[in-house]
Design an enzyme around this catalytic site. Structure first.
Site, PDB file in Angstrom:
ATOM      1  CB  CYS A  31      61.631 -35.450  93.447  1.00  0.00           C
ATOM      2  SG  CYS A  31      62.768 -34.105  93.186  1.00  0.00           S
ATOM      3  CE1 TYR A 170      71.293 -31.392  91.194  1.00  0.00           C
ATOM      4  CE2 TYR A 170      70.102 -29.928  92.662  1.00  0.00           C
ATOM      5  CZ  TYR A 170      70.147 -30.703  91.524  1.00  0.00           C
ATOM      6  OH  TYR A 170      69.028 -30.788  90.726  1.00  0.00           O
ATOM      7  CG  HIS A 173      68.497 -31.447  87.517  1.00  0.00           C
ATOM      8  ND1 HIS A 173      68.749 -32.284  88.568  1.00  0.00           N
ATOM      9  CD2 HIS A 173      68.352 -32.234  86.437  1.00  0.00           C
ATOM     10  CE1 HIS A 173      68.754 -33.542  88.153  1.00  0.00           C
ATOM     11  NE2 HIS A 173      68.518 -33.532  86.850  1.00  0.00           N
ATOM     12  CG  ASP A 266      68.470 -36.059  84.412  1.00  0.00           C
ATOM     13  OD1 ASP A 266      69.006 -36.992  83.800  1.00  0.00           O
ATOM     14  OD2 ASP A 266      68.561 -35.909  85.643  1.00  0.00           O
TER      15      ASP A 266
END
Ligand code: ADP
Ligand code: SF4
Length: 692
Positions: A31, A170, A173, A266
């Site tokens: 991000c 994806y 997360h 993470d």
């Protein structure tokens, strides 16, 4: 200098499906707080990384459809053709230097929010959302599932047509629908998409296979997968279902991008995880698949990177934070300039930028996100316009960065600092538990300054106004920069107190600054935290190690509340709990008198007396600007001494983070010739075009 041959392995090409990475340096999705809102800014940032030698550069998560709208967070967007031009800017910037462009296509399911699109939230099951919003997601039907497959394929085709080389599915997360399908705790379905592991993996398998079929001839298809959620049986466990899933899908993707979930696990800060901390979870993946594997671990040491490759843990060295802190990390290793690497300190100021929805910031790299709008570059800076001599008082992060960047521009720089060592607040704070990597902020700058013949640092040189005038005359100083920092207030004024907190001499009231000077902890210590960042919690750790019983009182609803943004809050809370620290939230200090502290519960009449022998106030900081005002009050004498400008920067102007001090030091050096005109917008804006 040529690179050391032991790093040759890092520069071998790696074939990823139909494309080839020119070396093993891979910037994984991260991000950046710019996303679809600032497309030129993010493109320029990525271009600099490509220039710095990264073989592949990925976008952050990229919304594939308005049912996966994560606004107001600034992520990439590819809902339809109208989004393609924005992403093309990044692809072109990445390709300019021969790097591969990757896009992380994502549908976030019940985590999306859909605050802008206002569409109902899609979920694997009927469920609450991940936020406090009073809304629920609906369980997707089979028809929805085939629509979701098509959304992925359509987005993948658009991505291919833009020119992306690697296209992600994806499942990580806890933020993507494919991950929610896999998850035992989210997936309560009774059809062929729920129940057995094979059923729960079906959705991911389908979108993966559909993506390969749609674009796999031209693009590599990557799978980002969290092998462990670190929540035990409730979630995926690497040794159990994590391994089974990799086995089930082993050779479908062209690249496995593996990590642990959630984001706070993470992207562990240095306080909670070492370089390479994920190895114990992800190491098995390469034994299961024949496809290349990329993984992360805040890798900044080339020896660690080589070891990861040689021991068969990874094929590609994944990095998000190290690539932000030093976009030229690969180039520096390639050119044998290891001492020039600006190592990530693991503080997660970068992550906080996404959390608070602002363009990326980095403690180590002040140029990040400023490549487009201010034209800054992490390795290059304009040469001086004329010969001038600058004196900087204060060698904290602001003063050191200003000295380094002015020095690189060619100005003559003299730095004076009162301390025995340069570094300011960083010297002290990096001695606190878990913060030793923060020293890198100082070490990097001192190491670079050492190479510059035009920058001198004078230690044990506390200067007052008279001495500044004297030195200015003697040395022929043209401009003075005051970077004298800030000190914690002793009176408790801060967010909740606008007047001093009542204290008496029977109570030892201290500030964090006192703790760095001949301090011996009391037996029972109350820390009043009106700051909400890391300091109260690291001080508590230090005191616990010295045998004190510690109570943290804070007006915030949780301990170290702002560290939610650095993804540390829950780790901090767990650690403090394990250390036996008493945490009292939503209380404001009333007084610190007579061997106790009185605190009042917010929004009530409830009062609490806490017996203690020391009270540490962490409320706000007072800028140390006396020198500035002393000189400012004597314009005739400063002019007579030859000083044309006197400027204060960093904490001595407005106390803030270390990142802000570094940034302000850098900004001073970049804008040295510009008049400080507050009426001028100091950067290029990206205005939204109005449709005709
Ligand atoms: P910043 O974060 O803005 O860089 P710091 O508090 O980390 O600020 O650093 C300020 C530095 O300024 C410290 O190293 C301190 O020793 C030094 N300093 C403060 N006042 C003076 C002074 N009058 N003369 C010389 N050095 C000073
Ligand atoms: Fe590393 Fe901190 Fe920069 Fe993030 S902000 S890249 S953690 S130094």
């Amino acid at each position: 200098m040529p690179r050391n041959s032991r790093y040759d392995i890092l520069f071998e090409p790696v074939k990823i499906g139909p494309v080839t990475a020119k070396n093993r340096f891979y910037q994984v999705p991260h991000c950046n707080g710019m996303g679809n809102r600032y497309p030129h800014a993010i493109a320029a940032s990525r271009g600099v990384k490509a220039e710095g030698g990264w073989a592949a550069i990925a976008t952050e998560e990229c919304e594939i459809h308005p049912t996966s709208d994560v606004s107001p967070f600034m992520e990439a967007r590819l809902w339809d053709k109208s989004d393609m031009d924005r992403l093309a800017l990044s692809v072109d910037a990445i390709h300019e230097y021969g790097a591969l462009a990757a896009v992380e296509l994502a549908h976030c399911g019940h985590q999306a929010g859909n605050r802008y699109s206002r569409l109902p939230l899609m979920g694997v099951s009927d469920m609450m959302t991940g936020s406090y919003d009073p809304v629920q997601a609906y369980a997707v039907s089979k028809r929805d599932i085939s629509a979701l497959r098509k959304m992925h394929v359509d987005a993948a085709i658009r991505a291919r047509d833009i020119g992306f080389d690697i296209i992600y599915c994806y499942a990580g997360h806890d933020l993507s629908l494919a991950h929610h399908f896999i998850s035992r705790r989210h997936n309560r379905r009774t059809d062929e998409y729920g129940g057995s592991l094979e059923n729960r993996v079906r959705f991911l398998r389908e979108i993966l296979e559909a993506t390969v079929e749609a674009v796999g001839d031209q693009c590599a298809v990557a799978l980002r997968f969290a092998v462990d959620e670190l929540i035990g049986e409730e979630g995926t466990v690497a040794a159990e279902e994590g391994k089974d899933i990799v086995e089930m899908l082993a050779d479908i993707p062209d690249l496995w991008d593996v990590n642990v979930s959630d984001w706070s696990n993470d992207s562990l800060t240095a306080r909670f995880g070492e370089e390479g901390a994920q190895e114990k979870y992800t190491a098995f993946v390469k034994r299961v698949t024949s496809k290349p594997v990329v993984g992360v671990g805040r890798f900044t040491s080339p020896d660690t990177m080589v070891s990861q490759i040689k021991r068969g843990i990874l094929d590609l060295i994944g990095a998000a934070r190290p690539s932000i802190a030093d976009p030229f990390l690969p180039k520096k290793i390639e050119e044998g300039r290891l001492e020039d690497i600006r190592e990530c300190i693991g503080c997660n100021i970068c992550a906080s930028s996404d959390m608070v929805i602002q363009p990326l910031r980095c403690t180590q790299n002040p140029t990040t996100a400023e490549e487009y709008r201010r034209g800054w570059h992490p390795e290059r800076i304009a040469v001086k316009h004329k010969d001038e001599h600058v004196m900087i008082v204060g060698a904290g992060p602001a003063g050191l960065e200003a000295a380094l960047s002015l020095g690189r521009r060619g100005y003559q720089v003299t730095v004076a600092d009162a301390g025995k060592q340069a570094g300011g607040r960083v010297l002290n704070e990096s001695k606190l538990p878990g913060l030793s990597t923060w020293r890198r902020v100082v070490d990097y700058r001192l190491g670079q300054i050492e190479k510059l013949a035009n920058v001198d640092i004078h230690l044990e040189s506390a200067l007052d106004a008279e001495q500044v005038l004297e030195f200015s005359k003697m040395l022929g100083i043209d401009r003075l920069v005051i970077a004298t920092g800030a000190r914690w207030r002793r009176d408790g004024i801060g967010r909740t107190h606008f007047k001093p907190v009542l204290q008496d001499s029977d109570m030892r009231t201290l500030t964090p600054d006192d703790l760095f000077e001949n301090y011996s902890p009391g037996e029972r210590v109350v820390i009043y935290d009106d700051d909400y960042y890391y300091l109260a919690s690291v001080v508590a750790e230090k005191l616990c190690a010295a045998g004190a019983h510690v109570t943290i009182v804070t007006p915030a609803p949780e301990v170290a509340a702002w560290t939610k943004n650095t993804l540390e809050q829950r780790h901090i809370e767990t650690r403090l709990f394990d250390l036996g620290v008493t945490i009292i939230t939503k209380h404001v200090i009333e007084n610190a008198c007579a061997e106790s502290v009185q605190v009042n519960r917010l929004n009530s009449d409830h009062k609490l007396q806490i017996a203690c022998d020391q009270c540490i106030l962490i409320t706000s900081r007072q800028a140390q600007h006396q020198l500035f005002f002393d000189l400012d009050a004597m314009p005739d004498r400063t002019a007579a001494a030859g000083l044309t400008h006197i400027t204060r920067i960093g904490d001595c102007l407005a106390p803030s983070t270390i990142a802000a001090a570094v940034y302000e030091g850098h900004r001073y050096a970049q804008e040295y010739e510009q008049e400080n005109d507050l009426h001028r917008i100091p950067f290029k804006r990206e205005n939204i075009e109005l449709a005709p």
